[in-house]
Design an enzyme around this catalytic site. Structure first.
Site, PDB file in Angstrom:
ATOM      1  N   GLY A 161       0.802  -1.236   0.000  1.00 13.61           N
ATOM      2  CA  GLY A 161       0.000   0.000   0.000  1.00 13.61           C
ATOM      3  C   GLY A 161       0.830   1.278   0.000  1.00 13.61           C
ATOM      4  O   GLY A 161       0.283   2.365  -0.197  1.00 13.61           O
ATOM      5  N   ALA A 162       2.152   1.156   0.204  1.00 14.12           N
ATOM      6  CA  ALA A 162       3.009   2.355   0.132  1.00 14.12           C
ATOM      7  C   ALA A 162       3.665   2.477  -1.244  1.00 14.12           C
ATOM      8  O   ALA A 162       4.496   3.350  -1.468  1.00 14.12           O
ATOM      9  CB  ALA A 162       4.078   2.300   1.223  1.00 14.12           C
ATOM     10  N   GLY A 163       3.295   1.595  -2.155  1.00 13.24           N
ATOM     11  CA  GLY A 163       3.840   1.649  -3.521  1.00 13.24           C
ATOM     12  C   GLY A 163       2.998   2.561  -4.406  1.00 13.24           C
ATOM     13  O   GLY A 163       2.052   3.220  -3.938  1.00 13.24           O
ATOM     14  N   PHE A 164       3.330   2.577  -5.688  1.00  9.53           N
ATOM     15  CA  PHE A 164       2.694   3.499  -6.637  1.00  9.53           C
ATOM     16  C   PHE A 164       1.176   3.240  -6.769  1.00  9.53           C
ATOM     17  O   PHE A 164       0.353   4.093  -6.419  1.00  9.53           O
ATOM     18  CB  PHE A 164       3.436   3.368  -7.982  1.00  9.53           C
ATOM     19  CG  PHE A 164       2.741   3.939  -9.167  1.00  9.53           C
ATOM     20  CD1 PHE A 164       2.281   5.257  -9.164  1.00  9.53           C
ATOM     21  CD2 PHE A 164       2.555   3.176 -10.327  1.00  9.53           C
ATOM     22  CE1 PHE A 164       1.638   5.791 -10.284  1.00  9.53           C
ATOM     23  CE2 PHE A 164       1.924   3.696 -11.438  1.00  9.53           C
ATOM     24  CZ  PHE A 164       1.457   4.996 -11.425  1.00  9.53           C
ATOM     25  N   ILE A 165       0.790   2.051  -7.223  1.00  9.58           N
ATOM     26  CA  ILE A 165      -0.653   1.789  -7.417  1.00  9.58           C
ATOM     27  C   ILE A 165      -1.321   1.514  -6.078  1.00  9.58           C
ATOM     28  O   ILE A 165      -2.445   1.965  -5.811  1.00  9.58           O
ATOM     29  CB  ILE A 165      -0.895   0.580  -8.371  1.00  9.58           C
ATOM     30  CG1 ILE A 165      -0.087   0.729  -9.662  1.00  9.58           C
ATOM     31  CG2 ILE A 165      -2.380   0.456  -8.697  1.00  9.58           C
ATOM     32  CD1 ILE A 165      -0.208  -0.457 -10.614  1.00  9.58           C
ATOM     33  N   GLY A 166      -0.616   0.784  -5.203  1.00 13.97           N
ATOM     34  CA  GLY A 166      -1.186   0.440  -3.888  1.00 13.97           C
ATOM     35  C   GLY A 166      -1.565   1.681  -3.088  1.00 13.97           C
ATOM     36  O   GLY A 166      -2.599   1.689  -2.396  1.00 13.97           O
ATOM     37  N   THR A 224      -0.805  -8.977 -13.764  1.00 15.26           N
ATOM     38  CA  THR A 224      -0.393  -7.997 -14.782  1.00 15.26           C
ATOM     39  C   THR A 224      -0.687  -8.540 -16.177  1.00 15.26           C
ATOM     40  O   THR A 224      -0.770  -9.762 -16.365  1.00 15.26           O
ATOM     41  CB  THR A 224       1.121  -7.694 -14.675  1.00 15.26           C
ATOM     42  OG1 THR A 224       1.531  -6.937 -15.820  1.00 15.26           O
ATOM     43  CG2 THR A 224       1.970  -8.953 -14.612  1.00 15.26           C
ATOM     44  N   ASP A 225      -0.803  -7.633 -17.147  1.00 15.12           N
ATOM     45  CA  ASP A 225      -1.003  -8.093 -18.544  1.00 15.12           C
ATOM     46  C   ASP A 225       0.235  -8.814 -19.075  1.00 15.12           C
ATOM     47  O   ASP A 225       0.165  -9.543 -20.066  1.00 15.12           O
ATOM     48  CB  ASP A 225      -1.400  -6.930 -19.470  1.00 15.12           C
ATOM     49  CG  ASP A 225      -0.356  -5.829 -19.596  1.00 15.12           C
ATOM     50  OD1 ASP A 225       0.704  -5.917 -18.945  1.00 15.12           O
ATOM     51  OD2 ASP A 225      -0.609  -4.870 -20.353  1.00 15.12           O
ATOM     52  N   GLU A 226       1.392  -8.613 -18.400  1.00 11.32           N
ATOM     53  CA  GLU A 226       2.633  -9.231 -18.908  1.00 11.32           C
ATOM     54  C   GLU A 226       2.621 -10.754 -18.786  1.00 11.32           C
ATOM     55  O   GLU A 226       3.472 -11.426 -19.366  1.00 11.32           O
ATOM     56  CB  GLU A 226       3.855  -8.649 -18.191  1.00 11.32           C
ATOM     57  CG  GLU A 226       4.039  -7.184 -18.478  1.00 11.32           C
ATOM     58  CD  GLU A 226       5.441  -6.663 -18.222  1.00 11.32           C
ATOM     59  OE1 GLU A 226       6.376  -7.463 -18.068  1.00 11.32           O
ATOM     60  OE2 GLU A 226       5.580  -5.429 -18.180  1.00 11.32           O
ATOM     61  N   TYR A 234      10.594 -11.127 -14.228  1.00  6.99           N
ATOM     62  CA  TYR A 234       9.471 -10.451 -13.549  1.00  6.99           C
ATOM     63  C   TYR A 234       8.139 -11.094 -13.939  1.00  6.99           C
ATOM     64  O   TYR A 234       7.355 -11.495 -13.076  1.00  6.99           O
ATOM     65  CB  TYR A 234       9.450  -8.952 -13.903  1.00  6.99           C
ATOM     66  CG  TYR A 234       8.120  -8.287 -13.596  1.00  6.99           C
ATOM     67  CD1 TYR A 234       7.719  -8.055 -12.278  1.00  6.99           C
ATOM     68  CD2 TYR A 234       7.237  -7.925 -14.620  1.00  6.99           C
ATOM     69  CE1 TYR A 234       6.492  -7.480 -11.992  1.00  6.99           C
ATOM     70  CE2 TYR A 234       6.011  -7.349 -14.343  1.00  6.99           C
ATOM     71  CZ  TYR A 234       5.632  -7.123 -13.029  1.00  6.99           C
ATOM     72  OH  TYR A 234       4.415  -6.557 -12.741  1.00  6.99           O
ATOM     73  N   LYS A 239       5.317 -13.133 -11.750  1.00  7.71           N
ATOM     74  CA  LYS A 239       3.921 -12.676 -11.615  1.00  7.71           C
ATOM     75  C   LYS A 239       2.949 -13.745 -12.128  1.00  7.71           C
ATOM     76  O   LYS A 239       1.867 -13.936 -11.569  1.00  7.71           O
ATOM     77  CB  LYS A 239       3.703 -11.372 -12.389  1.00  7.71           C
ATOM     78  CG  LYS A 239       4.405 -10.161 -11.808  1.00  7.71           C
ATOM     79  CD  LYS A 239       3.883  -9.759 -10.435  1.00  7.71           C
ATOM     80  CE  LYS A 239       2.479  -9.234 -10.472  1.00  7.71           C
ATOM     81  NZ  LYS A 239       2.021  -8.817  -9.125  1.00  7.71           N
TER      82      LYS A 239
END
Ligand code: NAD
Ligand code: DAU
Length: 332
Positions: free
Chosen positions: A8-13, A121-123, A146, A150
């Protein structure tokens, strides 16, 4: 309803955490605060959520957190998220993304959690050529350390649904961008380098294509899926706005009134996926979600945010310079 949000401290989170707090959910954030995590992203909801600094592979501490907080729903963002770093060293990707996800799923199973949202992720689908799209039934064919980590986490979530009837929903978003993104990813790298009149590293010929999703649209999709999604299902989250990297770079240079001579074509990323593109009919029909922000609006807002928040970015620069050296090579 109480949400336990990992990463939750990340970009999207952090974008999702702010939305969840403002939407009236009880929120517990669990984050290790790696180089990518920063509680400053959450300052506007300071005091309105409970925070635990923990590694998601630390089973004992996580069990203690779940026991004392009794969350109803887990929203699992925590991950090593950068493809280039996974090429430099895959180990933390295997540890966090695979072992960490398994640890969380085990605990969620034991306490009989109401819902586990697994952010994939879409990856995981691998790459596309110039045509076609991935739907939720497309086979998984990941190409980087990566995306393999995922895909493993994605499949583990679905295995826990099938084997243990754990209520898991798998979400596969496309490339996010917007405020607070750590400047290792393409868009903030370009903004920062252009502002400092430095060479902008574009891999290969800049012809690779990504589907750009503004981060607040992604957070909204996740919240709506919590309310309306069906356990065991997979939902793609994409915007429909596909761009070649070189066109993204030129758009940013134009907004900043900087010359295209700053562009420097560098050695391609090893194993570089050519294109991702998501079919999003399922989330549109079943959840009623569609991206609201056009690429033109989103990129204008992003550039403005970085200009208004140079203090934050400059504090990241020392660590970044060493990293940039290792990923782009000397003198870039
Ligand atoms: P990010 O790198 O900005 O944030 C990751 C967060 O996870 C950080 O706060 C970090 O401190 C935390 N974290 C890392 N390892 C941890 C560990 N072992 N224990 C606890 N916390 C840990 O990532 P992001 O871009 O916000 O991505 C969030 C999620 O969405 C990831 O799962 C990523 O794979 C996925 N995703 C990202 C994008 C994108 O474009 N950024 C697109 C699709 C999916
Ligand atoms: O597609 C979803 C994924 O998007 C997420 O799962 C990942 O967490 C996220 O990092 C992102 O992965 P990408 O590899 O697509 O994003 P990145 O910003 O690293 O690169 C976007 C494109 O730009 C890609 O084609 C590589 C290229 N690139 C990137 C950097 C950092 C450059 O040309 N130069 C660069 O300096």
């Amino acid at each position: 309803m109480k949400l336990l949000i990992t990463g939750g401290a990340g970009f999207i989170g952090s974008e999702f955490t702010k939305l969840a707090v403002k939407s009236g959910f009880g929120v517990v954030v669990v984050d290790k605060l790696t180089y990518a995590g920063d509680l400053e992203r959450l300052k506007e909801v300071d005091g309105k959520f409970v925070f635990y600094k923990s590694d998601i592979t630390n089973r004992e501490f996580l069990e203690h957190i779940f026991k004392s907080e009794k969350p109803d729903i887990v929203v699992h963002f925590a991950a090593e998220s950068h493809v280039d770093r996974s090429i430099l060293d895959a180990t933390p990707f295997i540890d966090t993304n695979i072992k960490g996800t398994q640890t969380l799923l085990d605990i969620a199973k034991d306490i009989k959690i109401e819902l586990f949202i697994n952010i994939a992720t879409d990856e995981v689908y691998g790459e596309l050529g110039k045509n076609g799209q991935f739907s939720e039934t497309s086979p998984l064919n990941p190409n980087s350390p990566y995306s393999v980590s995922k895909a493993s986490a994605d499949m583990l979530g679905r295995a826990y649904h099938r084997t243990f009837e754990l209520p898991v929903i798998t979400l596969r978003p496309s490339n996010n961008y917007g405020p607070w993104q750590y400047p290792e990813k393409l868009i903030p790298v370009v903004i920062l380098k252009a502002l400092n009149n430095e060479k902008i590293p574009v891999y290969g010929k800049g012809e690779n294509i990504r589907e750009w999703l503004y981060v607040s649209d992604c957070a909204e999709a996740i919240l709506m899926t919590i309310k309306k999604g069906k356990s065991g299902e997979i939902y793609n989250i994409g915007s429909g706005f596909e761009k070649r990297n070189i066109d993204v770079v030129k758009t940013i240079l134009k907004i900043l009134d900087k010359p295209e001579s700053l562009i420097s074509f560098v050695k391609d990323r090893p194993g570089h996926d050519f294109r991702y593109s998501l079919n999003t009919e399922k989330i549109q029909k079943e959840i009623g979600w569609k991206a609201k922000t056009t690429f033109e609006e989103g990129i204008e807002k992003s550039v403005k945010w970085y200009l208004d928040n140079l203090d934050w970015v400059n504090r990241k620069l020392k660590h970044l310079r060493n990293y940039w050296k290792s990923v782009y090579g000397e003198g870039k």
